[in-house]
Design an enzyme around this catalytic site. Structure first.
Site, PDB file in Angstrom:
ATOM      1  N   LYS A 106      36.162  38.126  40.364  1.00 46.72           N
ATOM      2  CA  LYS A 106      36.431  38.314  41.773  1.00 46.72           C
ATOM      3  C   LYS A 106      37.252  36.896  42.396  1.00 46.72           C
ATOM      4  O   LYS A 106      37.854  36.984  43.383  1.00 46.72           O
ATOM      5  CB  LYS A 106      35.351  38.419  42.436  1.00 46.72           C
ATOM      6  CG  LYS A 106      34.687  39.662  42.160  1.00 46.72           C
ATOM      7  CD  LYS A 106      35.259  41.078  42.541  1.00 46.72           C
ATOM      8  CE  LYS A 106      34.562  42.295  42.067  1.00 46.72           C
ATOM      9  NZ  LYS A 106      35.432  43.422  42.119  1.00 46.72           N
ATOM     10  N   ASN A 148      34.644  49.419  37.687  1.00 41.29           N
ATOM     11  CA  ASN A 148      35.727  48.553  38.007  1.00 41.29           C
ATOM     12  C   ASN A 148      36.518  48.227  36.985  1.00 41.29           C
ATOM     13  O   ASN A 148      35.919  47.542  36.080  1.00 41.29           O
ATOM     14  CB  ASN A 148      35.384  47.647  38.990  1.00 41.29           C
ATOM     15  CG  ASN A 148      34.621  48.214  40.391  1.00 41.29           C
ATOM     16  OD1 ASN A 148      34.790  49.470  40.590  1.00 41.29           O
ATOM     17  ND2 ASN A 148      33.889  47.377  40.862  1.00 41.29           N
ATOM     18  N   ASP A 159      38.190  45.393  36.869  1.00 42.57           N
ATOM     19  CA  ASP A 159      37.951  43.937  36.623  1.00 42.57           C
ATOM     20  C   ASP A 159      36.332  43.428  36.360  1.00 42.57           C
ATOM     21  O   ASP A 159      36.151  42.356  36.122  1.00 42.57           O
ATOM     22  CB  ASP A 159      38.069  43.210  38.132  1.00 42.57           C
ATOM     23  CG  ASP A 159      37.252  43.437  39.331  1.00 42.57           C
ATOM     24  OD1 ASP A 159      36.509  44.247  38.947  1.00 42.57           O
ATOM     25  OD2 ASP A 159      37.438  42.720  40.393  1.00 42.57           O
TER      26      ASP A 159
END
Length: 621
Positions: free
Chosen positions: A509, A368, A370
């Site tokens: 997140k 991912n 992030d």
């Protein structure tokens, strides 16, 4: 929480759209030369999110089904629900065109569609017409009958969506994408009608050979990097943090974005080892245009960047099981990207997989965008080469913050990914237990590209469906049918997990994660986050921020400068709190502003083991 579905397999297909490539030699400081994957097709309008393509002249599956006299038993004919499984004929590799402009968006999807009989799973969508319904028949038969009706209604609605596209080539490409969605939808209906939860007693902890400790991996060999490509899942918007654009464009450290850090990592890898590791970005219709604009600034960097777009599917109204959009160019809020499990089909159909193989690439590292801890690891790559594993999933030890993360299990002798959406209600607490399920999936995946090509050509990538319930702005319940990339481990030979250090899992997140990354706990070294050597403990502090810090705009406004937290163990902040410059936090710090109160932490303040409440009452802990 996601709805549960059975572990019955079905086939998922998808389409992708554009690929963009900019490149410069990693071994040269000369000006950039473009390597663009050329096709004879053009991308459709970005605001419509539809693609130009062709379908081999087949008859559209999305034509309207004419209404018939309803049968007394609500049966639907099999031919009304016929599915076209999509196969792909080999294509010549695109030629590099040095004189082309550095950034061109082209469509590279040319699937060939072959008519054949419906797959066995479709039998469960309809009751047998020769079987008379009798009083007292089970609820399962009722669900089966209504399933056929729902599929027929959905097909007619999809036909209307396809007819809303005027351009013939764009219409055919959009039809192809809607076929993929319709097949996924019928698989969902079949599973809903014949739901079979996993047998909990069949679940076992993975064996030692299924989870390899990172400490036992061999030393890396730089020569393996020549066979590697890196893919970042770059389709997220960061809506949970109040963002509206591509999340990867968020500045996270020293005025650098997620993408900036990734580019620096791979550029350093290429120049240090004199290799050519390309960066692949899988975007969604939400982030594609932003990404194309952002990557222009990397034109003079020592790496090649390729982008391709994953599928766009219509949201489904939960009650009626009909699509939310009324036309192909309907508002973006009525569409969704179907999860990172779509990457395998998107890679295959966009021809990016073919291009990588033609360049001699054999391994793909997926993560991912992030996750700032997901950097290329030569030891894991060497282990993959030595063990001849076709798929490796990085897992790490579970903490209380990771109780909902997917985990690897042994299910009837086969290694599988178990997501919380697949767990029966009565076993949710067992799933969250750190004692029973000690590891979780980081979504850092290593894939053998030749094996992926073999599996995709055989049509074997049948990922389990995850039903993601959502609520629209006007309060209507909708469904998104998604798949997970890690679920593919079951289709590869010798697929297993590697238990990696927690440092390889640093996702952002929430704004509490962002505060940690921005702080003096970490420093940047060649684009990689490294824990400050002045930190006395290997573990990072626990940070909990209240709702006033939930959105990125509020977060940025409340800190004149990020506090120094090198000696912090725990921080909790709730209420209307603002920080001045050069604030230092040590030990355990709790700051609580009750409703109607505001707390301003003054410049230069040092808080060590303190509870701060309204009017700056300092209480020593």
């Amino acid at each position: 929480m996601h709805a549960r579905l059975s572990w019955q397999r079905g086939r998922v297909s998808s389409t992708s759209s554009s690929s963009v490539s900019t490149c410069s030699s990693p071994l040269s400081s000369s000006s950039v030369s473009a390597a663009v994957y050329q096709t004879t097709l053009a991308v459709g309008p970005a605001d419509q999110g539809v693609r130009r393509g062709w379908d081999g002249g087949r008859k559209s599956i999305c034509e309207v089904i004419q209404e018939e006299e309803p049968a007394s038993d609500l049966s639907v004919r099999a031919e009304d629900l016929e599915i076209y499984k999509r196969h792909h004929r080999p294509r010549p590799l695109p030629q590099t065109t040095p004189s082309s402009p550095p950034l061109i968006s082209t469509t590279t999807t040319k699937p060939v569609h072959i008519n054949h009989t419906s797959p066995p799973v479709m039998d469960s969508l309809m009751p047998r017409s020769e079987s008379a319904r009798v009083r007292g028949q089970s609820q399962m038969d009722f669900k089966t009958a209504t399933t056929g009706v729902a599929a027929k209604a959905m097909r007619n609605e999809i036909s209307n969506l396809v007819r809303s596209v005027s351009d013939p080539q764009t219409k055919k490409a959009f039809d192809t994408e809607m076929q993929s969605f319709f097949y996924l939808f019928t698989r969902y209906l079949a599973k809903r009608a014949n739901a079979q939860e996993i047998v909990w007693d069949h679940i076992k902890s993975p064996s030692e050979d299924q989870i390899v400790p990172y400490s036992k991996l061999p030393a890396g060999k730089p020569k393996n990097l020549e066979k590697l490509a890196v893919l970042k899942v770059n389709g997220g918007l960061g809506t949970s943090m109040g963002m509206t654009g591509a999340k990867s464009a968020l500045e996270v450290k020293d005025d650098m974005t997620f993408l900036d850090l990734t580019v620096r990592q791979i550029e350093h890898l290429n120049t240090t080892n004199r290799v050519d590791v390309p960066l692949i970005l899988m975007t969604s219709f939400n982030t594609h245009e932003d990404t194309l604009r952002i990557i222009k600034k990397y034109a003079n960097q020592q790496l090649r960047i390729t982008t391709f777009n994953q599928s766009r599917y219509p949201r489904i109204y939960k009650e009626s099981l009909l699509p939310c959009p009324k036309s192909a160019d309907d508002d973006k809020k009525n569409w969704y990207p179907p999860g990172h499990g779509d990457l395998y089909n998107a890679l295959y159909q966009s021809r990016v997989l073919d291009q990588l193989l033609a360049e001699g690439k054999e391994y793909l590292f997926v993560s991912n965008s992030d996750n700032l801890g997901a950097v290329v690891d030569e030891s894991i790559l060497e282990h993959m080469v030595e063990s001849q594993a076709e798929f490796i999933m990085e897992v790490t030890d579970k903490t209380k913050a990771d109780v909902k993360g997917g985990t690897l299990i042994d299910y009837d002798g086969s290694i599988r990914l178990l997501e919380v959406a697949q767990v029966p209600n009565e076993h949710i607490e067992d799933f969250k237990s750190v004692r029973k399920f000690k590891i979780f999936n980081t979504n850092n995946l290593w894939v053998n590209l030749k094996a992926l090509k073999r599996i995709m050509e055989a049509g074997e990538m049948e990922l389990d469906i995850i039903v993601n319930p959502k609520t629209t702005d006007d309060g209507q319940a909708v469904l998104q049918l998604e798949t997970a990339a890690g679920d593919a481990i079951q289709f590869f030979k010798n697929g297993h997990g590697v238990n990696v250090p927690r440092s390889r899992f640093l996702p952002v997140k929430a704004c509490s994660d962002l505060l940690l990354i921005k702080s003096d706990i970490y420093r940047i070294q060649h684009g990689q986050l490294v824990i400050n050597e002045q930190r006395m403990f290997e573990s990072t502090p626990v940070i909990k921020l209240g709702d006033h810090f939930k959105k990125i705009a509020q977060f940025q406004k409340r800190f004149k400068k990020i506090p120094k937290i090198i000696e912090l163990d725990h921080l909790t902040i709730t209420g209307d709190v603002y920080f001045g410059r050069n604030v230092t936090l040590r030990g355990t710090v709790i700051i609580v502003a009750n409703e109607g109160q505001r707390i301003d932490i003054p410049d230069g303040c040092i808080l060590e083991n303190r509870l701060v409440s309204g009017n700056l009452n300092l209480i020593e802990l």
